[in-house]
Design an enzyme around this catalytic site. Structure first.
Site, short mmCIF file in Angstrom:
data_model
loop_
_atom_site.label_atom_id
_atom_site.label_comp_id
_atom_site.label_asym_id
_atom_site.label_seq_id
_atom_site.Cartn_x
_atom_site.Cartn_y
_atom_site.Cartn_z
N LYS A 194 7.21 70.27 45.55
CA LYS A 194 7.11 69.20 46.55
C LYS A 194 8.18 69.49 47.61
CE LYS A 194 8.21 65.72 48.26
NZ LYS A 194 8.56 65.65 49.71
N GLU A 269 20.91 69.45 42.17
CA GLU A 269 21.85 70.05 43.12
C GLU A 269 21.96 69.12 44.31
OE1 GLU A 269 20.98 74.72 42.13
OE2 GLU A 269 20.99 74.06 44.21
N CYS A 303 24.69 72.37 52.15
CA CYS A 303 25.36 71.64 51.07
C CYS A 303 26.76 72.18 50.81
CB CYS A 303 24.53 71.70 49.80
SG CYS A 303 24.21 73.38 49.25
N GLU A 400 29.35 62.48 53.29
CA GLU A 400 28.68 63.69 53.74
C GLU A 400 27.97 63.41 55.07
OE1 GLU A 400 25.09 65.07 51.69
OE2 GLU A 400 25.94 67.09 51.65
P1 NAD Z 1 16.61 64.07 50.17
O1 NAD Z 1 17.25 63.71 48.88
O2 NAD Z 1 16.35 63.00 51.15
O3 NAD Z 1 15.21 64.79 49.93
C1 NAD Z 1 15.08 65.94 49.13
C2 NAD Z 1 13.68 65.99 48.56
O4 NAD Z 1 13.51 64.89 47.66
C3 NAD Z 1 12.57 65.87 49.61
O5 NAD Z 1 11.52 66.74 49.25
C4 NAD Z 1 12.15 64.41 49.47
O6 NAD Z 1 10.82 64.19 49.85
C5 NAD Z 1 12.31 64.21 47.97
N1 NAD Z 1 12.46 62.80 47.54
C6 NAD Z 1 12.99 61.77 48.23
N2 NAD Z 1 12.95 60.64 47.50
C7 NAD Z 1 12.39 60.97 46.31
C8 NAD Z 1 12.09 60.27 45.12
N3 NAD Z 1 12.34 58.95 44.99
N4 NAD Z 1 11.52 60.93 44.09
C9 NAD Z 1 11.26 62.24 44.17
N5 NAD Z 1 11.51 62.99 45.28
C10 NAD Z 1 12.08 62.35 46.33
O7 NAD Z 1 17.53 65.22 50.80
P2 NAD Z 1 17.39 65.89 52.23
O8 NAD Z 1 17.85 64.90 53.25
O9 NAD Z 1 16.03 66.50 52.34
O10 NAD Z 1 18.44 67.10 52.12
C11 NAD Z 1 19.79 66.99 52.43
C12 NAD Z 1 20.63 66.82 51.18
O11 NAD Z 1 20.41 67.90 50.29
C13 NAD Z 1 22.12 66.82 51.45
O12 NAD Z 1 22.73 65.79 50.71
C14 NAD Z 1 22.58 68.17 50.93
O13 NAD Z 1 23.94 68.23 50.54
C15 NAD Z 1 21.65 68.37 49.79
N6 NAD Z 1 21.59 69.78 49.43
C16 NAD Z 1 22.20 70.18 48.28
C17 NAD Z 1 22.19 71.53 47.91
C18 NAD Z 1 22.89 72.00 46.66
O14 NAD Z 1 22.65 73.11 46.25
N7 NAD Z 1 23.75 71.21 46.05
C19 NAD Z 1 21.53 72.46 48.73
C20 NAD Z 1 20.91 72.01 49.90
C21 NAD Z 1 20.94 70.66 50.23
#
Ligand code: NAD
Length: 506
Positions: A194, A269, A303, A400
């Protein structure tokens, strides 16, 4: 990247790739074939360059996830039982196919995310590397340990957990998708992916490339849609045994709750507010290069970005001045321009979030010697920004921001630096700059971070564990750590002879 190396050339090339997408739309990919959403609904993906529509995307929901998870479940036994060497060859074929379409992936990814082409041109290469690395490990993924006891032979072996869900974010979507999907496939799992709704384009491309390279139907399925519908359904589906998630910490918590009733294994992550600690004995020129690179590359939407600069008071003024001079020169521009260093941020809502922190900084009375505003009237362009002389308890030092924004915080000595570094809810990465060997090791041991780089920027080695502590996540991937997540470890004990068995009920 082959092909054009000017903005106009890249735009012309990208337009050709887009024409096909516009005609077909970005569809789900389920059981070996592209499919519209079962509801027939679509949503639009827009480019952060000027907010124009790039393509219509299938708005998947629980019914599509059910179709994908069922396909993954049907495909699982055959994929699991395929010899590891055969999986290896297939994953290498996928890597070849990714490399062959590297330019297309890079240009589309840049248009969809706003990430500068200078960084995205290696996105496909890094994705292919992820496939090659785990391909080579596939033949040995099931290997375990011999743990002999006196009267029993004990040995472990590993078997794939079953169909898994990979839920990925928008910041570097193609690379991150391959980072989750390649080890899962190498382990013998089947996958429902997804992708993030703000950057969906390259995900279907990946599934299509894999199918064309020979991956059997149902082994990799892609369902687009909102997190709260398609994502949630994937975390709740009974056929899905594990969820590999990359995204925000709050979403990680929600996913934990959603997947609790079906007792799924989770790898999370999550976010970061990573310190880069610069001591006055460091090589300050190299430290400055790394500090600037690690917060302003990838638009700061990374991240592991070093978003908190902890700098020793003795060099604070000089180091901050040099930093500000460099940040002023960062080239903000069109992401397909090879000269661009910072492109537009992913989405107008994200721009609002980042601009909101400029207001927070002003209300917290933090100096903003450079940046602090939009960089253009149109599109999601934001100026690379420095918040100087902040204190660690301020919101700009704790939360963040996920944009090209660096918060500078002074410290007096090693003890204070460590206390400040750890005084945050996150614990993903830390960067240390010092030429005192003992201090480097002491600090690295005590800093609360899953990954520590000493005198270096984030430099990936695929065999090493990747992941965070505290609110930055649970679990690790990379190398064999990925197989620990995607596989179950079994112990098998075989009696060597006639050891004594207690008799009861005689
Ligand atoms: P997000 O959490 O909003 O979304 C990530 C994914 O989760 C998307 O595909 C979204 O559709 C899905 N999602 C959202 N709500 C959900 C739910 N209730 N159930 C299941 N899936 C759901 O994150 P984002 O805004 O897309 O990405 C940015 C974030 O990702 C930042 O906090 C960043 O630090 C983090 N990030 C972490 C790493 C790491 O390796 N630690 C790497 C890259 C990004």
């Amino acid at each position: 990247m082959s092909g054009a190396s000017t903005l106009d050339g890249n735009l012309a090339q990208a337009e050709q790739y887009l024409a096909r997408l516009r005609a077909e739309g970005v569809r789900n990919f389920i059981d070996g074939a592209p499919r519209p959403a079962s509801s027939g609904q679509t949503f639009e993906t827009r480019t952060p360059i000027d907010d124009s529509v790039l393509a219509a995307v299938a708005a998947g929901d629980a019914a599509d996830v059910d179709a994908a998870a069922s396909a993954a479940q049907r495909a699982f036994p055959k994929w699991r039982d395929l010899p590891g060497a055969d999986r290896r060859d297939l994953l290498h074929a996928i890597a070849d196919a990714i490399e062959a379409r590297a330019e297309e992936i890079a240009l589309l990814e840049s248009l969809d995310t706003g990430q500068p082409i200078r960084f995205m041109s290696v996105a496909a290469k890094r994705g292919a590397e992820n496939f090659r690395f785990f391909a080579d490990k596939a033949p040995e993924a099931d290997r375990g340990l011999s743990l002999p006891a006196r009267e029993h032979v004990n040995y472990t072996l590993r078997v794939p957990v079953g169909p898994v869900a990979a839920i990925t974010p928008w910041n570097t979507p193609f690379m991150l998708a391959t980072w989750k999907i390649a080890p899962a496939l190498a382990a013998g799992c089947t996958v429902v992916h997804k992708p993030a709704e703000w950057s969906p384009i390259t995900a279907t491309l990946l599934a299509q490339i894999a199918a064309e390279a020979g991956l059997p139907a149902g082994v990799l399925n892609t369902v687009h849609g909102l997190g709260e519908t398609a994502g949630k359904a994937a975390t709740e589906h009974p056929a899905i045994r594990a969820v590999a998630f990359v995204g925000e910490s709050a979403t990680g918590s929600a996913i934990m709750a959603q997947s609790a009733p079906t007792l799924k294994r989770l790898h999370l992550e999550l976010g970061g507010k990573n310190p880069v600690v610069v001591f006055d004995d460091a090589d300050l020129e190299r430290a400055l290069d790394a500090v600037v690179f690690m917060i302003y590359s990838l638009n700061g939407e990374r991240c592991t970005s070093s978003s908190r600069l902890l700098v020793q008071k003795s060099i604070e003024a000089e180091f901050t001045d040099q930093l500000v001079a460099r940040v002023r020169k960062i080239k903000v521009g069109h992401p397909l321009d090879p000269a661009t260093e910072v492109g537009p941020l992913i989405h107008p809502k994200h721009v609002e979030k980042v601009l909101g922190y400029f207001d927070v900084a002003r209300s917290e009375r933090v100096a903003i010697p450079v940046g602090g505003a939009r960089a253009a009237q149109r599109g999601n362009y934001v100026q690379p920004t420095v918040f100087a002389g902040a204190q660690n308890r301020m919101r700009v030092a704790q939360e963040e921001i996920f944009g090209p924004v660096l918060t500078v915080i002074p410290f007096a000595d090693e003890q204070e630096a460590l206390a400040l570094a750890n005084d945050v809810r996150y614990g993903l990465a830390a960067y240390l700059w010092t030429n005192d060997v003992g201090r480097a090791h002491r600090f690295a041991r005590s800093v609360e971070a899953g990954m520590v780089w000493v005198n270096s920027e984030n430099n990936r080695h695929l065999a090493t564990p990747f992941g965070g502590m505290k609110a930055s996540g649970i679990g690790r991937d990379g190398g064999d750590y990925s197989f620990d997540f995607y596989m179950e470890t079994k112990n098998i004990a075989v009696a060597l002879g006639d050891h004594k068995i207690q008799k009861i009920g005689e």
